[in-house]
Design an enzyme around this catalytic site. Structure first.
Site, PDB file in Angstrom:
ATOM      1  N   GLU A   1       0.813  -1.221   0.000  1.00  0.00           N
ATOM      2  CA  GLU A   1       0.000   0.000   0.000  1.00  0.00           C
ATOM      3  C   GLU A   1       0.849   1.274   0.000  1.00  0.00           C
ATOM      4  OE1 GLU A   1      -3.209  -0.102   2.833  1.00  0.00           O
ATOM      5  OE2 GLU A   1      -4.138  -1.819   1.849  1.00  0.00           O
TER       6      GLU A   1
ATOM      7  N   GLU B   1      -5.044  -8.868   0.676  1.00  0.00           N
ATOM      8  CA  GLU B   1      -5.749  -8.452   1.895  1.00  0.00           C
ATOM      9  C   GLU B   1      -7.226  -8.268   1.612  1.00  0.00           C
ATOM     10  OE1 GLU B   1      -4.493  -5.075   4.285  1.00  0.00           O
ATOM     11  OE2 GLU B   1      -2.397  -5.616   3.973  1.00  0.00           O
TER      12      GLU B   1
END
Ligand code: NOJ
Length: 460
Positions: free
Chosen positions: A172, A364
């Protein structure tokens, strides 16, 4: 919420990798024990008012101590893959130079334990615990930062690639850059100007590229190289060709309304070797002016593209592109009030597959809640079961349409330190009592065990 039609036959691939994900600072504890160095998160947690109730990752789940028990638990729960991250400052206390062999001892033992349990290790090299010593040298602003990351990646691969084949360079990018350096909620918690932050982005993407090269060059076993950006999309609420096309276009546009979260900033240079023209136009004088040679470094081959997916934005086509669909009163939300948008995982997988043509992995997905241990000693997290079931049903649609999705690692294995939100909410399929460190698998953990055992059949 919509549900897809039950297919006549389930088509999760036979070797689909089911498992869970965690990150070093969020679970390990003892970040500086046995010679580790502090990270920007250690410093952040020391600053009053920065983290919910002054919580920190000092102890977290004490996975550093209980990793063998945790691996045994994963095995018992049927997990086939475990995505975890290395703590860069545990391995290099100053970020570069002096290596901490005790740090490697920990990861060596963890990897061996996983392999003994027949669980595939899937390693993230950087999941936000940036060495504080490097931050003091300018961090991502420093033009040397890609070299630092490359040196660390080369070393880690040198040590672990005799047993580990699956590598994610960074997690991220948008969050550690934008929340860490523009809005300041995350470490290091400083608000820089947008020109500085875009320069940091350039260095982070160069770091990714150089780490990919280091992995390919130094891996002892054929590596699979991966990258795990946030994969939120704008998605159509009706499935007309116009609505789909409008959602696709707005997903990949650098939208002024939420510019820094535009996926194209983080995906296009890496997967296409292109810096989006609309981003350059929007930034004007603050554009990082990435050269063709730099784009070539960023644009390394990715074997499997990780998607961290939690939520999408529902949109409808309109005269000037798309309009966001307003939230309905009382619509389903998670503990952190993130909208529950199961159908959007399908659109995320589909849009990223269509655009980049790289096999995918859901690195995720999950939900936070305020779970507790009930009087019967169990944790009844029905919301998490329903959330995961719905997202998996929509993910299944993507695999049924022939999109290659290799696996799914649920966020998270166990409750852990949720960054600036401390231990306020719980993301785990396993409950952790942060006083006693007792682990209690929640109802979702057993439900997920059946999902894995049936290769997804039991989601319907
Ligand atoms: C994204 C991050 O990678 C992870 O560290 C975080 O805990 C989860 N999402 C939930 O917010």
């Amino acid at each position: 919420m919509r549900t897809p039609e039950r297919p006549a036959r389930l088509t999760f691939p036979d070797n689909f990798l089911w498992g869970s994900a965690t990150a070093s600072y969020q679970i390990e504890g003892s970040p500086t024990r046995h010679g580790g160095g502090p990270s920007v998160w250690d410093e952040m947690c020391r600053q009053p008012g920065k983290v919910y109730r002054g919580h920190s990752g000092m102890t977290a789940c004490d996975h550093y101590k209980f990793f063998k028990e945790d691996v045994a638990m994963m095995k018992d729960l049927g997990h086939k893959v475990y995505r975890f991250s290395l703590s860069w400052p545990r391995l290099f206390p100053e970020g570069v130079g002096r290596r901490n062999d005790d740090g490697y001892r920990f990861y060596n033992e963890l990897v061996d334990e996983l392999l003994k349990a027949d669980i595939k290790p899937f390693i993230t090299m950087f999941h936000w615990d940036y060495p504080h010593a490097l931050f003091q040298r300018g961090g991502w602003m420093n033009p040397e930062s890609p070299e630092w990351f490359e040196a660390y990646a080369k070393d880690a691969v040198g040590f672990l690639s005799d047993r580990v084949t699956d590598w994610i360079t960074m997690n991220e990018t948008v969050v550690f850059l934008i929340m860490g350096h523009l809005t300041g909620e995350h470490a290091p918690g400083i608000r820089f100007g947008r020109a500085d932050v875009m320069l940091m982005l350039k260095h982070a993407l160069l770091s990714h590229g150089r780490a990919c090269m280091a992995i390919r060059e130094h891996a002892k076993k054929a590596p699979r190289v991966s990258y795990a950006p946030v994969a939120g999309v704008d998605y159509p609420v009706t499935e007309t060709p116009e609505a789909i096309e409008a959602a696709r276009k707005s997903t990949f546009a650098a939208s002024p309304s939420n510019f820094f979260w535009s996926p194209s900033l983080y995906f296009e240079p890496v997967l296409k070797g292109v810096w989006p023209e609309d981003a350059a136009a929007y930034l004007g004088a603050d554009d990082p002016k990435i050269t063709q040679a730099e784009l070539a470094v960023m644009n390394q081959k990715i074997d499997v593209l990780g998607l961290n997916f939690y939520q999408g934005n529902p949109v409808e086509p309109s005269a000037d592109g798309v309009t966001k669909v307003a939230p309905k009163v009382g619509e389903p939300r998670t503990g952190f009030e993130w909208p529950v948008t199961p159908d959007a995982i399908y659109w995320s997988v589909r849009f990223f597959w269509e655009r980049y043509g790289v096999p995918l992995f859901i690195t995720e997905n999950g939900t936070s809640a305020l779970d507790w241990v009930a009087l019967d000693g169990r944790v009844h997290d029905g919301g998490r079961i329903d959330y995961t079931r719905r997202y998996l049903q929509w993910l299944h649609r993507a695999t049924a349409e022939g999109i290659p999705v290799e696996g799914y690692t649920h966020w998270s294995l166990m409750d852990n330190f949720e960054w600036a939100e401390g231990y306020k909410q719980r993301f785990g399929m396993v409950h952790v009592d942060f006083e006693t460190l007792k682990r209690t698998p929640k109802d979702s953990a057993y439900w997920y065990r059946d999902v894995i055992a049936s290769n997804g059949e039991s989601i319907w």
